[in-house]
Design a protein around this motif. Sequence first.
Motif, short mmCIF file in Angstrom:
data_model
loop_
_atom_site.label_atom_id
_atom_site.label_comp_id
_atom_site.label_asym_id
_atom_site.label_seq_id
_atom_site.Cartn_x
_atom_site.Cartn_y
_atom_site.Cartn_z
N LEU A 1 6.90 15.04 15.21
CA LEU A 1 8.17 14.40 15.60
C LEU A 1 9.27 15.46 15.76
CD1 LEU A 1 8.22 11.32 13.19
CD2 LEU A 1 7.72 11.31 15.64
N SER B 1 14.43 16.63 12.18
CA SER B 1 15.47 15.72 11.71
C SER B 1 16.50 16.49 10.89
CB SER B 1 14.86 14.61 10.85
OG SER B 1 15.86 13.85 10.21
N TYR C 1 21.26 10.84 5.69
CA TYR C 1 20.37 9.92 6.39
C TYR C 1 20.45 10.07 7.91
CZ TYR C 1 17.97 5.65 7.77
OH TYR C 1 17.10 4.75 8.34
N ASP C 2 19.27 10.11 8.51
CA ASP C 2 19.14 10.26 9.97
C ASP C 2 18.33 9.07 10.50
OD1 ASP C 2 18.67 11.00 12.58
OD2 ASP C 2 17.17 12.53 12.07
N SER C 3 19.00 8.13 11.13
CA SER C 3 18.33 6.91 11.59
C SER C 3 17.38 7.17 12.76
CB SER C 3 19.37 5.86 12.00
OG SER C 3 20.19 6.36 13.05
N GLU C 4 17.49 8.33 13.38
CA GLU C 4 16.57 8.66 14.47
C GLU C 4 15.30 9.34 13.95
OE1 GLU C 4 18.67 10.97 17.32
OE2 GLU C 4 20.00 9.32 17.93
N GLY C 5 15.41 9.94 12.79
CA GLY C 5 14.25 10.65 12.23
C GLY C 5 13.59 9.93 11.08
N TYR C 6 14.30 8.96 10.49
CA TYR C 6 13.77 8.22 9.34
C TYR C 6 14.11 6.74 9.48
CZ TYR C 6 12.66 12.49 6.75
OH TYR C 6 12.10 13.67 6.35
N SER C 7 13.42 5.92 8.70
CA SER C 7 13.72 4.49 8.68
C SER C 7 13.60 3.96 7.26
CB SER C 7 12.76 3.72 9.60
OG SER C 7 11.41 3.96 9.26
N ARG D 1 9.39 8.73 7.13
CA ARG D 1 9.62 9.60 8.29
C ARG D 1 9.24 8.82 9.53
NH1 ARG D 1 11.55 12.68 11.71
NH2 ARG D 1 10.99 14.89 11.95
N THR E 1 10.60 6.16 12.89
CA THR E 1 11.35 4.91 13.02
C THR E 1 10.51 3.67 12.70
OG1 THR E 1 10.83 4.86 15.38
CG2 THR E 1 12.91 5.90 14.74
#
Length: 418
Positions: free
Chosen positions: A265, A268, A298-304, A362, A364
Motif C-alpha cells: 500500500l 501512510s 490517524y490517516d483515514s486513507e491509510g488506516y480504518s 492498515r 481501508t
Amino acid sequence: MALVLHSAANKNAYKALIAAEYSGVKVELVKNFEMGVSNKTPEFIKMNPIGKIPVLETPDGPIFESNAIARYVARSNPDGTLYGSSLIEYAHIEQWIDFSASEIDVSLGNWLYPRLGYRVYLPPAEEAAITSLKRALGALNTHLASNTYLVGHGVTLADIVMVCNLAYGFKTILTKSFTSEFPHVERYIWTLINQPNFKKIWGDFTQAESIPPVASKKPAQPKESAKPKKEEPKKEVKKEEVKPKEVVEEEEAPKPKAKNPLDLLPPSKMILDEWKRLYSNTKTNFREVAIKGFWDMYDSEGYSLWFCDYKYNDENTVSFVTLNKVSGFLQRMDLARKYAFGKMLIIGAEAPYKVKGLWLFRGTEIPQFVLDECYDMELYEWKKVDINDEAQKERVNQMIEDAEPFEGEALLDAKCFK
C-alpha cells in the motif's frame, strides 16, 4: 529407569508426551524408530504381541494402547491435576476420553483411511462416517459453548486425548469449510494446540486446505507391464525422481520473497508503532495526551477503524470462559500484529456478559488474510467507524481509554492488542 516410548512420532505417541509435560514425568521417545522394522523385532513383539505402536516400557513392564499409556503417565505424578480433583471430575474425564476414541477418532478414520488407500473406498460408507463425525462434533461444540476445557477449569487428560485426535483430523482432512460449522470446537483446538506443552510436542500446526483425493491403485499396473524390459523402467524412474525435485525447488524458492499485500500500500503518515508506544507510555492525562495524539496521527486513507460486537453474547454466562474466548481471539490475531491495534471490552457486572471491540487496521478495509485465517472474525458483527460522526468518534475515545462505565455498564475487563 526412565519411561521409554517405542513409537513413531504420531498423535497416539503425542498423547503420552504431552501428558508427561503436564505431569513433570520424564518419557523418552526412542530414536530412529522405523515403522515396519522396529515394531517387528522379537524384542518389540514381546512387549506387544500384535506389533502395534505405541508401547511404553516401564520398570514394571510394558504397556500398549495409547490411551492406557497416557493414563499411566498422567497418574505417575500423584500430585498431578490431569485427572481432576474429585470423583465426578475423574468420571467426566474418562467419559470424554471414551467419547474421543469411539465417536471422534473412529469416524475420522472411517472417512480418512479409505481415501489414503488403507481401506476399500465406498461412497456410502464415507457418507455414514461424515454424518457420524458431524453428530459427534455437534455434541462437542454444544459442550464447549460454555466450557473452555472439557472438564473443570484447566487442562486434563481428556483435553490431551481429544486435542490429539482432533489435531490429526485438522491436519489431514478437516478443512476450514468443514469445521466452520463448529466454531467452539475451532476455538478449543486452536487455543490448546498453541499452549506451550502442546506446541512443544506438535510444533507448528496448520489446518488442511483440501480433502485428500481417493487413492488410485492404477500406478501398480505399469510396474507389471514393465517387468519384461529391465532397462526402460530404470530410465523412467530416474526421470520421475528428477522432475519432482525441480518442482519443489521452484515452489519453495519464492516463499521468502512473498509480501503481504498491505506492505504494498502507499506509505501512510500514521506510523503504527509510534501510536502503540504512545498508548503504552501514557500513564496520566490519557485523553489529553494519548487520545489527542491518536487523532493527530490517524490517516483515514491509510488506516480504518472498526467496531465489533460478539454475535452470541447470550452464551457468555461464565466470566472466566468469556475472558478466555477474548484471550484466544487476541492470540489468534497475532498474524496481524504488524498491521493492527485493538481494544476488547468485556462488559457487565453480571452474566450474560457483552463483548465489544475496536480495531485499527492498515488499509481501508479489514485485511482479507485476517478474515481468511482468523475464524473468530466470523463470530463478530463488524461496522466501519465513521470518523465524521462525533458520537462514533467519542465512542472510539472511550474504548481506547477503557472508560467506565461504558455505555452505562461496568467493565469486567479490558484487553489490548498491540
